[in-house]
Design a protein around this motif. Structure first.
Motif, PDB file in Angstrom:
ATOM      1  N   GLY A 127      -7.993 -17.529  23.447  1.00 28.07           N
ATOM      2  CA  GLY A 127      -7.619 -17.422  22.053  1.00 28.07           C
ATOM      3  C   GLY A 127      -8.753 -16.964  21.160  1.00 28.07           C
ATOM      4  O   GLY A 127      -8.579 -16.843  19.953  1.00 28.07           O
ATOM      5  N   ASP A 128      -9.918 -16.733  21.729  1.00 26.38           N
ATOM      6  CA  ASP A 128     -11.061 -16.233  20.959  1.00 26.38           C
ATOM      7  C   ASP A 128     -10.881 -14.727  20.797  1.00 26.38           C
ATOM      8  O   ASP A 128     -11.088 -13.953  21.724  1.00 26.38           O
ATOM      9  N   GLU A 129     -10.471 -14.314  19.584  1.00 24.29           N
ATOM     10  CA  GLU A 129     -10.132 -12.908  19.363  1.00 24.29           C
ATOM     11  C   GLU A 129     -11.332 -12.004  19.593  1.00 24.29           C
ATOM     12  O   GLU A 129     -11.217 -10.961  20.225  1.00 24.29           O
ATOM     13  N   ASP A 130     -12.505 -12.423  19.077  1.00 28.88           N
ATOM     14  CA  ASP A 130     -13.712 -11.622  19.274  1.00 28.88           C
ATOM     15  C   ASP A 130     -14.020 -11.464  20.760  1.00 28.88           C
ATOM     16  O   ASP A 130     -14.396 -10.394  21.223  1.00 28.88           O
ATOM     17  N   GLY A 131     -13.827 -12.576  21.506  1.00 33.35           N
ATOM     18  CA  GLY A 131     -14.104 -12.535  22.933  1.00 33.35           C
ATOM     19  C   GLY A 131     -13.170 -11.588  23.665  1.00 33.35           C
ATOM     20  O   GLY A 131     -13.598 -10.837  24.538  1.00 33.35           O
ATOM     21  N   GLU A 132     -11.907 -11.609  23.303  1.00 37.81           N
ATOM     22  CA  GLU A 132     -10.939 -10.728  23.952  1.00 37.81           C
ATOM     23  C   GLU A 132     -11.227  -9.258  23.652  1.00 37.81           C
ATOM     24  O   GLU A 132     -11.159  -8.397  24.536  1.00 37.81           O
ATOM     25  N   GLN A 133     -11.555  -8.975  22.408  1.00 39.23           N
ATOM     26  CA  GLN A 133     -11.838  -7.587  22.047  1.00 39.23           C
ATOM     27  C   GLN A 133     -13.152  -7.111  22.648  1.00 39.23           C
ATOM     28  O   GLN A 133     -13.262  -5.976  23.104  1.00 39.23           O
ATOM     29  N   SER A 134     -14.133  -8.015  22.661  1.00 41.08           N
ATOM     30  CA  SER A 134     -15.404  -7.657  23.296  1.00 41.08           C
ATOM     31  C   SER A 134     -15.203  -7.414  24.785  1.00 41.08           C
ATOM     32  O   SER A 134     -15.808  -6.510  25.365  1.00 41.08           O
ATOM     33  N   GLN A 135     -14.327  -8.216  25.403  1.00 47.46           N
ATOM     34  CA  GLN A 135     -14.051  -8.030  26.830  1.00 47.46           C
ATOM     35  C   GLN A 135     -13.393  -6.678  27.084  1.00 47.46           C
ATOM     36  O   GLN A 135     -13.703  -5.999  28.066  1.00 47.46           O
ATOM     37  N   ALA A 136     -12.504  -6.278  26.171  1.00 43.22           N
ATOM     38  CA  ALA A 136     -11.863  -4.971  26.308  1.00 43.22           C
ATOM     39  C   ALA A 136     -12.905  -3.852  26.194  1.00 43.22           C
ATOM     40  O   ALA A 136     -12.873  -2.866  26.948  1.00 43.22           O
ATOM     41  N   LEU A 137     -13.842  -4.013  25.272  1.00 41.24           N
ATOM     42  CA  LEU A 137     -14.920  -3.031  25.140  1.00 41.24           C
ATOM     43  C   LEU A 137     -15.795  -3.014  26.391  1.00 41.24           C
ATOM     44  O   LEU A 137     -16.158  -1.950  26.900  1.00 41.24           O
ATOM     45  N   ASN A 138     -16.112  -4.200  26.884  1.00 44.93           N
ATOM     46  CA  ASN A 138     -16.931  -4.298  28.099  1.00 44.93           C
ATOM     47  C   ASN A 138     -16.235  -3.663  29.294  1.00 44.93           C
ATOM     48  O   ASN A 138     -16.866  -3.009  30.126  1.00 44.93           O
ATOM     49  N   GLY A 159     -19.414 -16.362  33.343  1.00 42.77           N
ATOM     50  CA  GLY A 159     -20.741 -16.701  33.851  1.00 42.77           C
ATOM     51  C   GLY A 159     -21.819 -16.444  32.822  1.00 42.77           C
ATOM     52  O   GLY A 159     -22.299 -17.358  32.170  1.00 42.77           O
ATOM     53  N   VAL A 160     -22.225 -15.198  32.675  1.00 44.19           N
ATOM     54  CA  VAL A 160     -23.265 -14.830  31.708  1.00 44.19           C
ATOM     55  C   VAL A 160     -22.679 -13.809  30.745  1.00 44.19           C
ATOM     56  O   VAL A 160     -22.621 -12.619  31.056  1.00 44.19           O
ATOM     57  N   PRO A 161     -22.226 -14.247  29.584  1.00 44.58           N
ATOM     58  CA  PRO A 161     -21.621 -13.313  28.626  1.00 44.58           C
ATOM     59  C   PRO A 161     -22.640 -12.278  28.153  1.00 44.58           C
ATOM     60  O   PRO A 161     -23.809 -12.601  27.902  1.00 44.58           O
ATOM     61  N   VAL A 162     -22.196 -11.042  28.022  1.00 42.29           N
ATOM     62  CA  VAL A 162     -23.081  -9.957  27.587  1.00 42.29           C
ATOM     63  C   VAL A 162     -22.346  -9.077  26.582  1.00 42.29           C
ATOM     64  O   VAL A 162     -21.121  -9.046  26.533  1.00 42.29           O
ATOM     65  N   THR A 163     -23.120  -8.346  25.802  1.00 45.11           N
ATOM     66  CA  THR A 163     -22.533  -7.402  24.849  1.00 45.11           C
ATOM     67  C   THR A 163     -22.190  -6.099  25.569  1.00 45.11           C
ATOM     68  O   THR A 163     -22.749  -5.802  26.635  1.00 45.11           O
ATOM     69  N   PRO A 164     -21.305  -5.292  25.004  1.00 44.42           N
ATOM     70  CA  PRO A 164     -20.988  -3.996  25.613  1.00 44.42           C
ATOM     71  C   PRO A 164     -22.227  -3.099  25.760  1.00 44.42           C
ATOM     72  O   PRO A 164     -22.351  -2.388  26.751  1.00 44.42           O
ATOM     73  N   LEU A 165     -23.147  -3.157  24.786  1.00 48.16           N
ATOM     74  CA  LEU A 165     -24.347  -2.316  24.877  1.00 48.16           C
ATOM     75  C   LEU A 165     -25.212  -2.720  26.058  1.00 48.16           C
ATOM     76  O   LEU A 165     -25.759  -1.868  26.762  1.00 48.16           O
ATOM     77  N   ARG A 166     -25.312  -4.007  26.283  1.00 46.07           N
ATOM     78  CA  ARG A 166     -26.099  -4.495  27.424  1.00 46.07           C
ATOM     79  C   ARG A 166     -25.467  -4.020  28.736  1.00 46.07           C
ATOM     80  O   ARG A 166     -26.166  -3.614  29.663  1.00 46.07           O
ATOM     81  N   THR A 167     -24.148  -4.034  28.792  1.00 51.02           N
ATOM     82  CA  THR A 167     -23.442  -3.561  29.987  1.00 51.02           C
ATOM     83  C   THR A 167     -23.708  -2.077  30.228  1.00 51.02           C
ATOM     84  O   THR A 167     -24.003  -1.655  31.349  1.00 51.02           O
ATOM     85  N   ALA A 168     -23.638  -1.284  29.162  1.00 50.38           N
ATOM     86  CA  ALA A 168     -23.873   0.158  29.280  1.00 50.38           C
ATOM     87  C   ALA A 168     -25.293   0.443  29.752  1.00 50.38           C
ATOM     88  O   ALA A 168     -25.522   1.309  30.610  1.00 50.38           O
ATOM     89  N   ALA A 169     -26.278  -0.301  29.209  1.00 55.81           N
ATOM     90  CA  ALA A 169     -27.675  -0.094  29.579  1.00 55.81           C
ATOM     91  C   ALA A 169     -27.927  -0.496  31.022  1.00 55.81           C
ATOM     92  O   ALA A 169     -28.633   0.198  31.763  1.00 55.81           O
ATOM     93  N   ALA A 170     -27.350  -1.615  31.431  1.00 58.60           N
ATOM     94  CA  ALA A 170     -27.570  -2.112  32.790  1.00 58.60           C
ATOM     95  C   ALA A 170     -26.950  -1.192  33.838  1.00 58.60           C
ATOM     96  O   ALA A 170     -27.504  -1.014  34.929  1.00 58.60           O
ATOM     97  N   GLN A 171     -25.805  -0.595  33.514  1.00 57.19           N
ATOM     98  CA  GLN A 171     -25.102   0.241  34.486  1.00 57.19           C
ATOM     99  C   GLN A 171     -25.449   1.724  34.354  1.00 57.19           C
ATOM    100  O   GLN A 171     -25.004   2.537  35.160  1.00 57.19           O
TER     101      GLN A 171
END
Length: 322
Positions: free
Chosen positions: A28-39, A70-82
Motif C-alpha cells: 500500500g506504499d504508493e511511493d514504493g510501488e511506483q519506485s518499484q515500477a521505475l526500478n 532486502g536492500v531497497p535502492v533508488t532507480p538511479l542506483r540500479t542504473a549505475a550498478a547495472q
C-alpha cells in the motif's frame, strides 16, 4: 543442552526474519510501488518504458524513493550498478538525486565504479556527482578503481577533482589499519602499474604516511610505499617510478641479511642512496610541485617551453642529458 541450542538458533532466525521484513517495501506504499515500477524498467534496460513512466507527475515524485526486497535502492542506483546508461541519463534528466545513498552509504557513482561502467561514471561526474563518493563510507571510488586496476575510470575521477591521497575512513583506535592504505598502496599491492603511475602523475605523495604528523603520532613505524613495493615484490618499475617522483629513499627501514633476496628492485634502491639526483631530475620535481594536483597535463602543456621539456615534465621521456 540440545534444546537450549535449538531455541537460540530459532530465536536468531526469527530476529533475522524480522530485520529483513523491515527492509521489504510496505504494502500500500504508493511511493514504493511506483519506485518499484521505475526500478523494474531500469533493470530491464527499458528506456522507452522509463520515459513513459516519468512523463507522469506521480512517478516523477517517486524518482528518489527506494524499493526492492532486502536492500531497497533508488532507480538511479540500479542504473549505475547495472551499467544501463540510457536509463541513467533519463533519470538524471528528470531530477534524480545524483549522490543519493544506499544502506551501505554508497553513492550511484561508487556502484558504477565498482561495476567498471566507464560511460555511467562519466555521466554521473558530468551531472555533478561527488568524485570522492560519500564521507560516510569507509571506501571511496578512487580506492575502488585503484584496487580493480581500472585506469580509465581512475583517470576520470582524478580529472574531476577526486582526492588522490584519500585515506580509508577508520576510527582512531583502528589507526593501525591505515598504516598501509590509500590508492597508491592498493595499486602497488594488486600489481596495477598503470594506476600506480597515473596516481603519481596526478600528485600522489610518494612518501605517503611518513609526512602526516597525525599518522606519525599514532603509529610508531608507518610503512612507506617503497617498503610495501619491496615486500610484495612489485618489481623494479615501481621502485624507479617512486624514485623519479621524489620518494625519500632513506625513509624505508631495510633489514638485509643472508635470507634477503638481492633482487633488482632492492639493488636499485640501494644504488639510489649513494647516487645524488641529477639537476634535471631535481628541477622536474620542483616544477611539478608548484603545479596544482588536479589534471597537471594541461597546465604543463601550457608552459612556454620546448615540447621536449614538456614531455619530460610529464614523464613521457627518459632522463634528459645536458
Amino acid at each position: 543442552m540440545v534444546l537450549v541450542g535449538a531455541v537460540n538458533v530459532n530465536m536468531s532466525l526469527m530476529d533475522i526474519s524480522k530485520i529483513f521484513s523491515l527492509l521489504q517495501p510496505k504494502e500500500g506504499d504508493e511511493d514504493g510501488e511506483q519506485s518499484q515500477a521505475l526500478n523494474n524498467a531500469v533493470s530491464s534496460d527499458d528506456a522507452a518504458l522509463l520515459s513513459e513512466l516519468l512523463s507522469r507527475e506521480d512517478y516523477r515524485k517517486s524518482i528518489n524513493a527506494r524499493s526492492g526486497w532486502g536492500v531497497p535502492v533508488t532507480p538511479l542506483r540500479t542504473a549505475a550498478a547495472q551499467g544501463h546508461l540510457r536509463c541513467l541519463e533519463i533519470l538524471l534528466e528528470h531530477g534524480a538525486e545524483v549522490d543519493c545513498l544506499d544502506v551501505k552509504a554508497q553513492t550511484p557513482l561508487f556502484t558504477a565504479v565498482s561495476g567498471k561502467h566507464l560511460d555511467c561514471v562519466l555521466a554521473l561526474l558530468k551531472a555533478g556527482a561527488n568524485p570522492n563518493g560519500s564521507p560516510y563510507n569507509n571506501c571511496s571510488p578512487v580506492m575502488t578503481a585503484a584496487r580493480e586496476g581500472d585506469v580509465d575510470v581512475l583517470r576520470e575521477l582524478l580529472r574531476y577533482g577526486a582526492e588522490v591521497d584519500v585515506r580509508p575512513k577508520v576510527p582512531e583506535w583502528a589507526s593501525g589499519g591505515t598504516a598501509c592504505g590509500g590508492p597508491l598502496y592498493i595499486s602497488a599491492v594488486y600489481g596495477h602499474l598503470d594506476c600506480f603511475k597515473l596516481l603519481l602523475l596526478q600528485g600522489a605523495n610518494p612518501n605517503y604516511n611518513c609526512t602526516d604528523q597525525r599518522m606519525l603520532a599514532r603509529i610508531k613505524q608507518p610503512k612507506t610505499v617503497l617498503e610495501v613495493c619491496l615486500r610484495y615484490g612489485c618489481g623494479v618499475e615501481y621502485i624507479q617510478l617512486l624514485i623519479d617522483f621524489g620518494a625519500d629513499v632513506y625513509l624505508p627501514t631495510l633489514i638485509i641479511d643472508k635470507t634477503t633476496k638481492q633482487n633488482e628492485a632492492l639493488v636499485l634502491l640501494l644504488k639510489e642512496r649513494v647516487c645524488p639526483k641529477t639537476l634535471m631530475s631535481q628541477s622536474r620535481l620542483v616544477i611539478r610541485g608548484h603545479i596544482p594536483s588536479t589534471d597537471k597535463d594541461p597546465a604543463i602543456q601550457s608552459l612556454d617551453i620546448p615540447q621536449i621539456l614538456r614531455n619530460y615534465l610529464k614523464h613521457d621521456t627518459c632522463e634528459l642529458t645536458l
